[in-house]
Design a protein around this motif. Structure first.
Motif, PDB file in Angstrom:
ATOM      1  N   ARG A   1       0.771  -1.161   0.029  1.00  0.00           N
ATOM      2  CA  ARG A   1       0.021   0.046  -0.115  1.00  0.00           C
ATOM      3  C   ARG A   1       0.851   1.247  -0.231  1.00  0.00           C
ATOM      4  O   ARG A   1       0.584   2.253  -0.604  1.00  0.00           O
ATOM      5  N   ARG A   2       2.072   1.245   0.879  1.00  0.00           N
ATOM      6  CA  ARG A   2       2.873   2.292   0.875  1.00  0.00           C
ATOM      7  C   ARG A   2       3.321   2.645  -0.632  1.00  0.00           C
ATOM      8  O   ARG A   2       3.796   3.824  -0.993  1.00  0.00           O
ATOM      9  N   ALA A   3       4.068   1.489  -1.104  1.00  0.00           N
ATOM     10  CA  ALA A   3       4.628   1.667  -2.497  1.00  0.00           C
ATOM     11  C   ALA A   3       3.872   2.204  -3.619  1.00  0.00           C
ATOM     12  O   ALA A   3       3.894   2.836  -4.459  1.00  0.00           O
ATOM     13  N   THR A   4       2.232   1.592  -3.505  1.00  0.00           N
ATOM     14  CA  THR A   4       1.357   2.073  -4.409  1.00  0.00           C
ATOM     15  C   THR A   4       0.537   2.948  -4.319  1.00  0.00           C
ATOM     16  O   THR A   4      -0.022   3.683  -5.225  1.00  0.00           O
ATOM     17  N   ARG A   5       0.323   3.539  -3.096  1.00  0.00           N
ATOM     18  CA  ARG A   5      -0.457   4.531  -2.667  1.00  0.00           C
ATOM     19  C   ARG A   5      -2.094   4.232  -2.969  1.00  0.00           C
ATOM     20  O   ARG A   5      -2.869   5.101  -3.247  1.00  0.00           O
ATOM     21  N   VAL A   6      -2.346   3.037  -3.049  1.00  0.00           N
ATOM     22  CA  VAL A   6      -3.631   2.216  -3.041  1.00  0.00           C
ATOM     23  C   VAL A   6      -3.961   1.500  -1.861  1.00  0.00           C
ATOM     24  O   VAL A   6      -3.253   0.588  -1.479  1.00  0.00           O
ATOM     25  N   SER A   7      -5.274   1.738  -1.326  1.00  0.00           N
ATOM     26  CA  SER A   7      -5.829   0.875  -0.307  1.00  0.00           C
ATOM     27  C   SER A   7      -6.288  -0.452  -0.525  1.00  0.00           C
ATOM     28  O   SER A   7      -7.179  -0.186  -1.676  1.00  0.00           O
ATOM     29  N   PHE A   8      -6.156  -1.244   0.260  1.00  0.00           N
ATOM     30  CA  PHE A   8      -6.706  -2.647  -0.058  1.00  0.00           C
ATOM     31  C   PHE A   8      -8.113  -2.538   0.716  1.00  0.00           C
ATOM     32  O   PHE A   8      -8.528  -1.911   1.702  1.00  0.00           O
ATOM     33  N   THR A   9      -9.309  -3.091   0.060  1.00  0.00           N
ATOM     34  CA  THR A   9     -10.648  -3.275   0.431  1.00  0.00           C
ATOM     35  C   THR A   9     -10.674  -4.260   1.631  1.00  0.00           C
ATOM     36  O   THR A   9     -11.394  -4.233   2.643  1.00  0.00           O
TER      37      THR A   9
END
Length: 317
Positions: free
Chosen positions: A242-250
């Motif tokens: 998440r930190r690397a992609t800046r996308v949060s998981f559902t």
């Protein structure tokens, strides 16, 4: 169902070496039968595993038949040919990359090499165990695999589990994308990132070859090594991605073989960035389609934007 290479051999269940005498084998069974019997405070799962093991080696005839199938453990030279599962041939070898497709329906997008890192590790460990310079004609021969130490068999089982997860996602269609063997930095690797209309999932695919239960927010079982904490490991890996992609998981999912998880689906944790669930593999398609609440579907409004961001930022091991 294809047998699991991680499942314990009868001798391992009985806690004795394969060359033990029949009398010693019988004494080990009687001792464990008292220790594991549910009426005497034991575990029903352990008692059931003990009975299954005893059926395979409990008589001289059954033991001789099992040992013939098991074969010697001295080299990689084994009788060729795949094993059978319920009379159907199976192989633990990698699936063919150019296998012919069946059906004309568009399939999910697949990125990375599912199971690749664990297969490479398995081959390295197997060569080291057999001995450098010793021919290893078929590293996936069932007789050879069954004689290898449990930690080596577990690595192969995890590779197979990762490939099985990708096979499920692939069948969901073009609306889904899966990235496998994703680099999680200092936390190692995240088995899969799965994106679809119902959300973005961090997925761990594992096979410990034993029945599993949830205890104090963690997944435990006789086959899970003491140093492994599956729920916490997945959380750390998902956080790193998440930190690397800046996308949060559902949600975060731990997918295990059907026979190993009696509850079928169970929540093991909830955080502000999504919940964590353990589920049987046969439920994976439904969970990815409708969410782990099996009806409370969370949708991603712009799958294309999220997919593009992940495609640009995800790195593989």
């Amino acid at each position: 169902m294809t047998p699991s290479p991680a499942s314990a051999t009868p001798y391992e269940v009985l806690g004795v070496p394969a060359g033990v005498s029949d009398d010693e084998l019988r004494r080990a069974y009687r001792r464990l039968a008292r220790e594991t019997h549910p009426d005497l405070g034991g575990s029903a799962a352990a008692f059931r595993s003990l009975q299954l093991a005893w059926e395979q080696v409990g008589t001289p005839e059954a033991r001789a038949a099992y040992d013939r199938r098991r074969g010697p453990a001295t080299s990689g030279s084994r009788a060729p040919g795949p094993g059978t599962a319920g009379g159907v041939p199976f192989s633990w070898a990698p699936p063919a990359r150019d296998a012919p497709r069946t059906g004309s329906q568009p399939r999910a997008r697949v990125h990375g090499h599912p199971g690749g890192a664990n297969r490479e590790r398995y081959l390295d460990l197997m060569r080291e165990w057999v001995g450098r310079g010793v021919p290893l004609d078929d590293p996936y021969d069932e007789q050879l695999v069954r004689t290898a130490p449990p930690e080596i068999r577990h690595v192969l089982a995890d590779a197979l589990a990762e490939e099985a997860t990708v096979a499920v996602v692939t069948g969901l269609g073009i609306g889904y994308t899966i990235w496998s063997d994703v680099d999680a930095g200092d936390e190692g690797k995240l088995d899969h990132v799965v994106l679809g209309p119902s959300g973005l999932f961090a997925v761990q695919s594992s096979d410990w070859g034993s029945e599993l239960v949830v205890s104090r927010g963690e997944l435990v079982g006789s086959g899970v090594p003491e140093h492994e904490q599956p729920v916490r490991d997945l959380t750390r890996q998902a956080r790193a991605v998440r930190r690397a992609t800046r996308v949060s998981f559902t949600h975060q999912l731990i997918v295990v073989p059907d026979d190993d998880f009696p509850p079928a689906l169970e929540q093991v944790g909830r955080g502000r960035r999504g919940s964590t669930w353990v589920l049987r593999r046969s439920l994976l398609a439904h969970v990815l389609t409708y969410g782990p609440e099996l009806g409370d579907r969370t949708s991603i409004s712009d799958v294309f934007e999220v997919r593009e961001r992940l495609q640009q930022s995800i790195r593989f091991v």
